[in-house]
Structure formats: structure tokens, C-alpha cells
Design a protein around this motif. Structure first.
Motif, short mmCIF file in Angstrom:
data_model
loop_
_atom_site.label_atom_id
_atom_site.label_comp_id
_atom_site.label_asym_id
_atom_site.label_seq_id
_atom_site.Cartn_x
_atom_site.Cartn_y
_atom_site.Cartn_z
N SER A 143 -3.25 47.78 -24.59
CA SER A 143 -3.94 48.40 -26.02
C SER A 143 -5.00 48.66 -26.10
O SER A 143 -6.37 49.41 -26.63
CB SER A 143 -3.13 48.43 -26.74
OG SER A 143 -3.62 48.47 -27.98
N TYR A 144 -6.34 47.04 -26.48
CA TYR A 144 -7.29 47.17 -26.20
C TYR A 144 -8.36 47.38 -25.44
O TYR A 144 -9.52 47.85 -25.10
CB TYR A 144 -8.09 44.96 -26.08
CG TYR A 144 -7.16 44.81 -27.64
CD1 TYR A 144 -8.47 44.79 -28.61
CD2 TYR A 144 -5.88 44.14 -28.12
CE1 TYR A 144 -7.69 44.96 -29.90
CE2 TYR A 144 -5.87 43.93 -29.21
CZ TYR A 144 -6.99 44.37 -30.44
OH TYR A 144 -6.44 43.24 -31.18
N GLY A 146 -7.87 50.96 -24.30
CA GLY A 146 -7.82 51.67 -24.67
C GLY A 146 -9.57 52.27 -26.09
O GLY A 146 -10.32 52.57 -25.98
N GLN A 147 -9.15 51.06 -26.86
CA GLN A 147 -10.09 50.86 -26.78
C GLN A 147 -11.53 50.72 -27.16
O GLN A 147 -12.44 51.02 -27.29
CB GLN A 147 -9.50 49.46 -28.75
CG GLN A 147 -8.17 49.87 -29.20
CD GLN A 147 -7.95 48.87 -30.40
OE1 GLN A 147 -9.47 48.45 -31.13
NE2 GLN A 147 -6.57 47.81 -30.49
N GLN A 149 -12.21 51.87 -24.47
CA GLN A 149 -12.92 53.30 -24.18
C GLN A 149 -13.77 53.87 -24.64
O GLN A 149 -14.39 54.35 -25.12
CB GLN A 149 -12.01 53.82 -22.43
CG GLN A 149 -11.91 53.41 -21.97
CD GLN A 149 -10.38 53.30 -20.70
OE1 GLN A 149 -9.64 54.53 -21.36
NE2 GLN A 149 -9.58 52.49 -19.97
N SER A 150 -12.95 54.01 -26.16
CA SER A 150 -13.14 54.54 -26.95
C SER A 150 -14.42 54.39 -27.67
O SER A 150 -15.52 54.75 -28.18
CB SER A 150 -12.03 55.06 -27.92
OG SER A 150 -12.57 55.46 -29.44
N ARG A 151 -14.68 52.94 -27.61
CA ARG A 151 -15.91 52.58 -28.20
C ARG A 151 -16.84 53.16 -26.99
O ARG A 151 -18.48 53.42 -27.32
CB ARG A 151 -15.66 50.79 -29.04
CG ARG A 151 -16.82 50.46 -29.63
CD ARG A 151 -16.93 50.68 -30.81
NE ARG A 151 -15.64 51.21 -31.72
CZ ARG A 151 -15.37 49.68 -32.02
NH1 ARG A 151 -15.65 48.29 -32.48
NH2 ARG A 151 -14.30 49.81 -33.02
N ARG A 153 -17.03 54.96 -25.34
CA ARG A 153 -17.96 56.20 -25.34
C ARG A 153 -18.77 56.98 -26.36
O ARG A 153 -19.45 57.53 -26.35
CB ARG A 153 -16.30 57.36 -25.05
CG ARG A 153 -15.55 58.12 -24.41
CD ARG A 153 -14.72 58.91 -24.18
NE ARG A 153 -13.57 58.47 -25.69
CZ ARG A 153 -12.39 57.84 -25.20
NH1 ARG A 153 -12.62 57.94 -23.59
NH2 ARG A 153 -11.69 57.97 -26.67
N LEU A 154 -17.85 56.03 -28.02
CA LEU A 154 -18.83 56.06 -28.86
C LEU A 154 -20.51 54.84 -28.38
O LEU A 154 -21.65 56.29 -28.55
CB LEU A 154 -18.76 55.65 -29.97
CG LEU A 154 -17.44 55.98 -30.37
CD1 LEU A 154 -16.56 55.31 -31.27
CD2 LEU A 154 -17.74 58.04 -31.03
N GLN A 157 -22.77 57.70 -26.35
CA GLN A 157 -22.84 58.86 -27.14
C GLN A 157 -24.26 58.32 -27.88
O GLN A 157 -24.76 59.43 -28.35
CB GLN A 157 -22.03 59.80 -27.95
CG GLN A 157 -22.60 60.51 -29.10
CD GLN A 157 -22.69 62.24 -27.78
OE1 GLN A 157 -22.66 62.40 -26.61
NE2 GLN A 157 -23.76 62.80 -28.28
#
Length: 613
Positions: A143-144, A146-147, A149-151, A153-154, A157
Motif C-alpha cells: 500500500s505504501y 503506491g503512495q 510512487q505517487s509522491r 511523481r509529484l 514534477q
């Protein structure tokens, strides 16, 4: 059993929130946060008596920092720990110990979302965690993931946005420095013009006074000669009369009437010692001198008074740091003429000496003009189209540039002349030595950013001294935007090719030179690196770097003013040389994905690139 913190964890506890390095001279603010003394001082300098804490935004008194001796000692002890001495076996043992519950001795299989702790089976069913959201360690980790990976990406960017802003800021800094250099040259040029005008006036005044003296010397000689001749004649007549007076009567009366008549008729012809026209010319010269002296005295008084006011205004707007810097600058730089940025190129390092800047035009640039800045020719048309559409006298300027380009081409061909082929050698012997230069390279107008000005023969590109805030709509479909780039033509898909790019402009010019893949992005943020399809050098006034990666640059020992680029498509090499000394600078090795083109990015206003051949 509580987990013992590792030295790496301890180091994270003594990191400065501003510089993100280990605290140096740690101080504590009124709000209780710790920073490096230098970091927090720099933050405070930009404010008044109070400033905002970078962490909690609380109001903090300026210069009211307390040195935290406890942290000083702690930092020294942490830095004294040698991380390399920590044995992997110990870490493995500690990791093994961590995987068992310190309270029950059972293996840890669960993770508590609320407390962020690992739990065994007994802990999971206890009253402390029974109502909490728990899950298997593997499921929680997934679960973490995924978090994370999202962080990531942010953050990536955000990293791109910051890099883009950094690049724009660097361009603003370069533009500011170019304006500083240009204004410095304007000051020197205008005062040189004023000094030249005063020198010409002084020379004319001295020349006319000297000429009047010479003319009067000649007139004086004529006056003295004529006066002396009359005096001699008068003395002769007087001597003859006195001689007659002493003679016997018969001899005295002989011819007496003639002598007496001559004595009665003798008249002294009085010539003017100074001609009236020379006296008039001297009076005019004195009046002119008095007029200039009076005007210069008034100008000096006005200039001194205005300078005092302007200097007071200049110093009044400074903070304490800038005031100290200015005082040191004036103390150690008594001669402002020597404050110009030194050119890195000099006869001593093999590069041609930088020419002296010729006189500049008036400070308010007209809608279009032909002028010079730091030895470069500038042509600023009324529009931002290519110079092929520029009217009037620009044709002659283009012809001059074409003539110079032809001369440079002849010189290059002469330098590249290869002796006759030796016997028993294949034809590619000449190609191997010479690098097989092809047809001359020109700039591709369709790919040029709107702020770039191209010459009629497409051999010269200049970044406008006052680039407009052009919008993306002003750029053509094939143009680079917002970075001021342009491709060369033709492109290459096979063979060996060579060309030269000469840099000119304030501080010697600054640009990126190399080759680019035909499919590189032309809009948005550019990452000039081999992985993005660019193989190039970044050349500024003080350094030359090979752009080897997104965050990596290789510093090169020379800063050339003229770069020779040689491309071998089959071998996959892009080699750079200092054209003045034939010194090798750097070679990229690549497998080109398709056709490649010469590539140029002009970094700050006034930069000019000239292609040869």
C-alpha cells in the motif's frame, strides 16, 4: 527492548532545515528552532528588525540568536563516528532482533497504521491495538509503495518545475549581467567620445595659437629687416653729411645740393610690427578659449553637484550588507576602468586577444540600426523576421558579412589542405585525415526562436539586445520556444561532417553548441543531454562544460571563442575542438536514432554565433 538509533539516524536529527546539511555553528531562535548561523543570518539580512522563522513562520528578532552549545558538542560527536566501521554483521543481527516483538518475543507479522509500529500476534489482539487498523507487513508495504510512487511523481514534477524556473532565472541573471557589461561599455565609449572632443578642441586651440606665433615670427623678421635697412641708410647719409662738413670749401660744395635734398626728403617708413589680421585672430582665439573655459567650469560645477546627489541617492537605497560591500569595492578598486570582467581568452592561452570595443551608438537605440558592441556587428531590424526582409542599408551590411564569411571559408580550407595522397593508400586516407567537410552549414530560419535575428546569408545569428516577451503564438510551428534555440542546416544521416561556430558578444558571448536529433522536443522545458537527443557543450564567459546528463556536467580546461565540431555518423562520435589551437575538447560517443542537425542555444542578449564554412 527499544531500538537503538544508528549514527545515520542521529545525523538526520542535526540537519539544518535551510541548507539541509549538518548544522554548522548551530544557533537557536526565539521560537526554539535550530539553524546554521550563516543560513539564518542570510535569511535575516533581507528583513528589518524582525523576520519570519522559516519553519513556524513566527516573528523572530534579528541578530537575537543564541549559540546552542549542546548541539555543537552533539554535532562534533556524531561527525566523529566513522560509519564505515559499522559491520554489516551487526546490522543484520540488529535487523533480526527488530523482527521479534521486544515484549512477547514473537515474530512481527503485522503493522499498525495508527501507531506506525510492527506487531506480533499477541500485540495485534491486545486491547492497545485491537481497535486499530492493522494489516500484514507485506500488504502495508504494498500500500505504501503506491503512495511512495505517487509522491515520487509529484516530486519529479516539482523538480522539473524548479529546474525550469532555475533555467529562466539563470537567463535573467545572464541578461542582467549583459546589461551591466553593455552599460559599462557605453559609459566608457561616451566618456571617450567626450574626451576625444575635448582633445580635438584643445589641439585646435593650441594649433591656432602656435600658428599665430609662427606667423608673427615671420612678420617680425620682415619688420626687423626693413627697419634695419632704413636705419643703415639714414646712418650712411648722416656720415656723408658729417664728412662734407670736415672737407675744404671746394670739396664741400661739390654735390652739396644733392646730399641736402636727400636728407630733406628722407622719410622713415613705419611698418606695423603685428599685422591687424593676426591681432584679430589672436583675439578670436582668446575669446574662444574663455568661452570653452567658462562652459567647462559650469559643466564641472553642475556635474559635481549632481554626482553628489546621485551618489547619496545610490547609497540611501542600500542595506547594511550592500553598503559594506560598496565601501570595500571603492577601497580596493580606485580605478573603475579596471573593474570590467576579464576576457578568458588571451594570447597567453592560445586564443586570440579580444578586440577593443568600438564606439557605441546613442543610448536610446533607434527602431533599426547597424552598430557594434564589444567587437560584434549587430543588426536589429524593426521586426523579428530574418534579415532577408530587412530594407535599406542592411544589404550592404549583409554583403560585408558575406565577404568576411568568404574570407573565413578560404582560411579554413587553407588550414585543412591535405598533401597529395601517398601511393598504395586507399582513397579514404584523405577522408580520414580531413574529416570530410561537406557543404557549408547555415541556420534554419524555420526553427529559430522569435527573439533570434538571422543574417541574410543565414551564417550569423544574434540574440536581440532587448528581447521582447514574445508569446508562443509568435513562434512558428517548427520554432523552439521558450528557449532561444535554432538548428543548423543541412542535417546528416551518414558520412563525416565538420563546421566551426565563432562566439561573440558581451563577456565573449555564451551559448550551447553541438548537434541534436531531428525529433527532439521544440516546445516546453528542454533537457539538453544525450538521453534527450542532444550532444553539446555549454560555453560561457568563464567556463566550458560538456552536458553529459540531466544533472551532470564535465568541466573542460579551455574556454574556446571558436569551436570546431566534427561528426562521424557511422562511428557515432561528436568531437569538439578549439579551432584557434586545434586542441581537442571533448568527444561524445552515441548511436544516433536518426538524422541529426547542428544545434545552438544562445544564453543571454548580445550573444552572436557565426558559422564557418
Amino acid at each position: 527492548m527499544a531500538r537503538q538509533q544508528s549514527p545515520m539516524d542521529l545525523q538526520q536529527e542535526v540537519i539544518c532545515p535551510i541548507c539541509l546539511e549538518i548544522l554548522q555553528e548551530p544557533v537557536t531562535t526565539d521560537c526554539g528552532h535550530n539553524f546554521c548561523l550563516q543560513c539564518i543570518t542570510q535569511v535575516a539580512e533581507a528583513s528589518g528588525d524582525f523576520f519570519k522563522c522559516p519553519l513556524c513562520n513566527s516573528s523572530v528578532r534579528k541578530n537575537a540568536f543564541t549559540l546552542n552549545w549542546l548541539l555543537v558538542n552533539l554535532v562534533d560527536r556524531i561527525q566523529a563516528i566513522d560509519l564505515s566501521e559499522m559491520r554489516p554483521e551487526v546490522e543484520d543481527e540488529e535487523e533480526e532482533e527488530e523482527m521479534r516483538c521486544p515484549k512477547h518475543g514473537e515474530k512481527l507479522h503485522y503493522f499498525c497504521e495508527l501507531d506506525g509500529k510492527f506487531l506480533c500476534v499477541v500485540c495485534c489482539g491486545s486491547k492497545d491495538h485491537k481497535s486499530h487498523n492493522t494489516s500484514l507487513i507485506e500488504e502495508a508495504a504494498q500500500s505504501y509503495q503506491g503512495q511512495i510512487q505517487s509522491r515520487v511523481r509529484l516530486l519529479r514534477q516539482k523538480e522539473k518545475e524548479i529546474a525550469h524556473r532555475k533555467a529562466q532565472s539563470e537567463e535573467k541573471i545572464d541578461f542582467f549581467m549583459a546589461q551591466v557589461d553593455l552599460e559599462k561599455q557605453r559609459i566608457l565609449a561616451e566618456f571617450e567620445h567626450l574626451g576625444q572632443a575635448l582633445k580635438e578642441e584643445k589641439d585646435f586651440l593650441l594649433s591656432r595659437i602656435t600658428w599665430l606665433g609662427l606667423e608673427e615670427a615671420k612678420e617680425g623678421k620682415v619688420y626687423n629687416t626693413a627697419t634695419q635697412a632704413q636705419l643703415n641708410s639714414l646712418r650712411n647719409l648722416t656720415d656723408r653729411l658729417e664728412a662734407k662738413q670736415r672737407m675744404p670749401p671746394q670739396q664741400l660744395l661739390k654735390g652739396i645740393k644733392s646730399i641736402l635734398h636727400r636728407s630733406e626728403e628722407f622719410q622713415f617708413l613705419s611698418l606695423p610690427p603685428i599685422p591687424l589680421d593676426l591681432e584679430k585672430k589672436l583675439s578670436e582665439a582668446k575669446s574662444r578659449h574663455d568661452f570653452i573655459t567658462e562652459n567647462l567650469r559650469r559643466f564641472k560645477d553642475t556635474l559635481q553637484a549632481d554626482r553628489k546627489k546621485d551618489k547619496s541617492k545610490f547609497l540611501k537605497g542600500m542595506n547594511e550588507s550592500h553598503t559594506k560591500s560598496w565601501c570595500l569595492f571603492e577601497k580596493h578598486n580606485p580605478n573603475p576602468d579596471n573593474t570590467s570582467t576579464p576576457e578568458p581568452s588571451s594570447p597567453g592561452n592560445g586564443n586570440p586577444a579580444s578586440p577593443q570595443p568600438p564606439p557605441l551608438l546613442h543610448s536610446r537605440f533607434r527602431a533599426s540600426f547597424i552598430g557594434t558592441v564589444s567587437g560584434i556587428e549587430l543588426l536589429l531590424p524593426r521586426s523579428r523576421a530574418s534579415l532577408a526582409r530587412a530594407p535599406g542599408n542592411r544589404t550592404s551590411a549583409a554583403n560585408v558579412e558575406s565577404s568576411r564569411a568568404a574570407t573565413r571559408t578560404a582560411e579554413l580550407r587553407e588550414a585543412l589542405t591535405i598533401p597529395p595522397l601517398p601511393p598504395r593508400h586507399p582513397q579514404n586516407y584523405r577522408d580520414l585525415l580531413q574529416g570530410a567537410p561537406t557543404a557549408p552549414v547555415t541556420f534554419d530560419a524555420a526553427s529559430a526562436h522569435p527573439d533570434l535575428v538571422l543574417s541574410q546569408d543565414l551564417k550569423t545569428v544574434t540574440l536581440d539586445l532587448a528581447p521582447a516577451d514574445s508569446s508562443e503564438d509568435a513562434a512558428g510551428p517548427e520554432s523552439f520556444y521558450p528557449f532561444r534555440c535554432v538548428l543548423g542546416s543541412p542535417g546528416f544521416s551518414c558520412g563525416r561532417h565538420a563546421w566551426e561556430a565563432e562566439l561573440r558578444g558581451p563577456r565573449g558571448g555564451a551559448c550551447v553548441v553541438g548537434v541534436a536529433w531531428e525529433q527532439v522536443a521544440r516546445r516546453g522545458f528542454l533537457t539538453v543531454e544525450p538521453e534527450s537527443g542532444f550532444w553539446a557543450l555549454r560555453i560561457t564567459d568563464s567556463e566550458c562544460q560538456a552536458l553529459t546528463g540531466q544533472d551532470t556536467r564535465k568541466d573542460l580546461p579551455l574556454r574556446p571563442r571558436k569551436v570546431r565540431v566534427r561528426v562521424d555518423v557511422e562511428l557515432g562520435t561528436v568531437a569538439f575542438y578549439d579551432a584557434a589551437t586545434n586542441t581537442h575538447l571533448y568527444t561524445f560517443h552515441a548511436s544516433f536514432p536518426g538524422k541529426i542537425f547542428p544545434f545552438f542555444r544562445l544564453l543571454f542578449p548580445g550573444t552572436q554565433v557565426i558559422l564557418n564554412p
